[in-house]
Design a protein around this motif. Structure first.
Motif, PDB file in Angstrom:
ATOM      1  N   PHE A 109      52.770   6.427  68.451  1.00 34.58           N
ATOM      2  CA  PHE A 109      53.233   5.073  68.171  1.00 34.58           C
ATOM      3  C   PHE A 109      54.337   5.117  67.117  1.00 34.58           C
ATOM      4  O   PHE A 109      54.247   5.863  66.146  1.00 34.58           O
ATOM      5  CB  PHE A 109      52.062   4.219  67.649  1.00 34.58           C
ATOM      6  N   THR A 110      55.388   4.329  67.325  1.00 37.72           N
ATOM      7  CA  THR A 110      56.462   4.246  66.335  1.00 37.72           C
ATOM      8  C   THR A 110      56.856   2.803  66.098  1.00 37.72           C
ATOM      9  O   THR A 110      56.780   1.951  66.984  1.00 37.72           O
ATOM     10  CB  THR A 110      57.714   5.028  66.784  1.00 37.72           C
ATOM     11  N   SER A 111      57.266   2.546  64.861  1.00 40.02           N
ATOM     12  CA  SER A 111      57.863   1.271  64.466  1.00 40.02           C
ATOM     13  C   SER A 111      58.874   1.594  63.376  1.00 40.02           C
ATOM     14  O   SER A 111      59.133   2.756  63.087  1.00 40.02           O
ATOM     15  CB  SER A 111      56.787   0.290  63.973  1.00 40.02           C
ATOM     16  N   LEU A 112      59.434   0.558  62.766  1.00 37.12           N
ATOM     17  CA  LEU A 112      60.414   0.760  61.705  1.00 37.12           C
ATOM     18  C   LEU A 112      59.943   0.146  60.403  1.00 37.12           C
ATOM     19  O   LEU A 112      59.322  -0.919  60.398  1.00 37.12           O
ATOM     20  CB  LEU A 112      61.754   0.119  62.083  1.00 37.12           C
ATOM     21  N   CYS A 113      60.279   0.795  59.295  1.00 36.91           N
ATOM     22  CA  CYS A 113      60.034   0.205  57.982  1.00 36.91           C
ATOM     23  C   CYS A 113      60.910  -1.037  57.865  1.00 36.91           C
ATOM     24  O   CYS A 113      62.117  -0.974  58.134  1.00 36.91           O
ATOM     25  CB  CYS A 113      60.380   1.207  56.882  1.00 36.91           C
ATOM     26  N   PRO A 114      60.346  -2.178  57.480  1.00 35.39           N
ATOM     27  CA  PRO A 114      61.152  -3.397  57.413  1.00 35.39           C
ATOM     28  C   PRO A 114      62.154  -3.395  56.257  1.00 35.39           C
ATOM     29  O   PRO A 114      63.086  -4.192  56.252  1.00 35.39           O
ATOM     30  CB  PRO A 114      60.103  -4.493  57.215  1.00 35.39           C
ATOM     31  N   MET A 115      61.977  -2.499  55.302  1.00 33.22           N
ATOM     32  CA  MET A 115      62.877  -2.455  54.149  1.00 33.22           C
ATOM     33  C   MET A 115      64.014  -1.445  54.331  1.00 33.22           C
ATOM     34  O   MET A 115      65.152  -1.729  53.991  1.00 33.22           O
ATOM     35  CB  MET A 115      62.088  -2.118  52.875  1.00 33.22           C
ATOM     36  N   THR A 116      63.690  -0.277  54.865  1.00 36.85           N
ATOM     37  CA  THR A 116      64.689   0.791  54.957  1.00 36.85           C
ATOM     38  C   THR A 116      65.214   1.012  56.365  1.00 36.85           C
ATOM     39  O   THR A 116      66.242   1.652  56.545  1.00 36.85           O
ATOM     40  CB  THR A 116      64.095   2.124  54.463  1.00 36.85           C
ATOM     41  N   GLY A 117      64.476   0.555  57.373  1.00 40.42           N
ATOM     42  CA  GLY A 117      64.848   0.808  58.755  1.00 40.42           C
ATOM     43  C   GLY A 117      64.491   2.200  59.229  1.00 40.42           C
ATOM     44  O   GLY A 117      64.777   2.560  60.368  1.00 40.42           O
ATOM     45  N   GLN A 118      63.828   2.978  58.376  1.00 35.14           N
ATOM     46  CA  GLN A 118      63.424   4.328  58.749  1.00 35.14           C
ATOM     47  C   GLN A 118      62.216   4.265  59.679  1.00 35.14           C
ATOM     48  O   GLN A 118      61.396   3.354  59.596  1.00 35.14           O
ATOM     49  CB  GLN A 118      63.068   5.137  57.501  1.00 35.14           C
ATOM     50  N   PRO A 119      62.073   5.249  60.572  1.00 32.94           N
ATOM     51  CA  PRO A 119      60.943   5.219  61.511  1.00 32.94           C
ATOM     52  C   PRO A 119      59.620   5.519  60.824  1.00 32.94           C
ATOM     53  O   PRO A 119      59.553   6.302  59.883  1.00 32.94           O
ATOM     54  CB  PRO A 119      61.296   6.311  62.515  1.00 32.94           C
ATOM     55  N   ASP A 120      58.592   4.861  61.307  1.00 33.20           N
ATOM     56  CA  ASP A 120      57.208   5.110  60.903  1.00 33.20           C
ATOM     57  C   ASP A 120      56.454   5.559  62.150  1.00 33.20           C
ATOM     58  O   ASP A 120      56.737   5.093  63.257  1.00 33.20           O
ATOM     59  CB  ASP A 120      56.555   3.847  60.342  1.00 33.20           C
ATOM     60  N   PHE A 121      55.477   6.436  61.943  1.00 29.50           N
ATOM     61  CA  PHE A 121      54.733   7.015  63.057  1.00 29.50           C
ATOM     62  C   PHE A 121      53.245   6.840  62.811  1.00 29.50           C
ATOM     63  O   PHE A 121      52.787   6.960  61.674  1.00 29.50           O
ATOM     64  CB  PHE A 121      55.050   8.514  63.190  1.00 29.50           C
ATOM     65  N   ALA A 122      52.514   6.585  63.879  1.00 30.48           N
ATOM     66  CA  ALA A 122      51.058   6.413  63.767  1.00 30.48           C
ATOM     67  C   ALA A 122      50.359   6.954  65.002  1.00 30.48           C
ATOM     68  O   ALA A 122      50.952   7.076  66.075  1.00 30.48           O
ATOM     69  CB  ALA A 122      50.703   4.937  63.573  1.00 30.48           C
TER      70      ALA A 122
END
Length: 153
Positions: free
Chosen positions: A47-60
């Protein structure tokens, strides 16, 4: 296709993920064993989304367990819904609870839980867990099987 699956817009069709999870279409089909308590599990290890502050990818690694009432989530629509988060900026807790809320609203399951095991951001992993209630007595409910983050130590 049988009458049971009429009206599905994604299964058996070319379909792309929505640009935003709010626009994603989640579909359902009748549960085949209504009145029985059994657990359905979906695992999304990438699963991936984006950090709302930096736009960097987050993974779960996300695990969804539920006991159906009248409905099952149609799995292709769930996959497309989860994929729609790839360009969505939200904190881990927001993504996790949006998934739980959409599934609960769609299915009205007898019981649902979600475990979202997020990989470290800024050196700190964030895991988010929610369940609708205590699971019914006597139901077989395996561990989600995802260890908490340990790093290299």
């Amino acid at each position: 296709m049988t009458e049971t699956y009429e009206g599905l817009t994604q299964l058996g069709q070319a379909a792309r993920p929505a640009d935003r999870p709010e626009d994603a279409v989640l579909e359902r089909v009748p549960a085949p064993a209504q009145g029985l308590d059994y657990v359905v599990r979906f695992t999304a290890p990438e699963f991936t989304s984006l950090c709302p502050m930096t736009g960097q990818p987050d993974f779960a690694h996300i695990v969804i367990d539920y006991i159906p009432g009248e409905w099952l989530v149609e799995s292709k629509s769930l996959k497309l819904f989860l994929t729609s988060f790839r360009n969505h900026g939200a904190f881990h807790e927001g993504c996790t609870m949006m998934i739980a809320g959409r599934l609960t609203d769609l299915l009205a399951p007898r019981w649902l839980r979600i475990g979202a095991y997020w990989y470290p951001r800024g050196g700190i992993p964030i895991d988010v867990f929610w369940q609708s209630a205590a699971p019914p007595a006597g139901v077989f409910l395996p561990d989600q099987g995802v260890p908490t983050y340990r790093g290299r130590g």
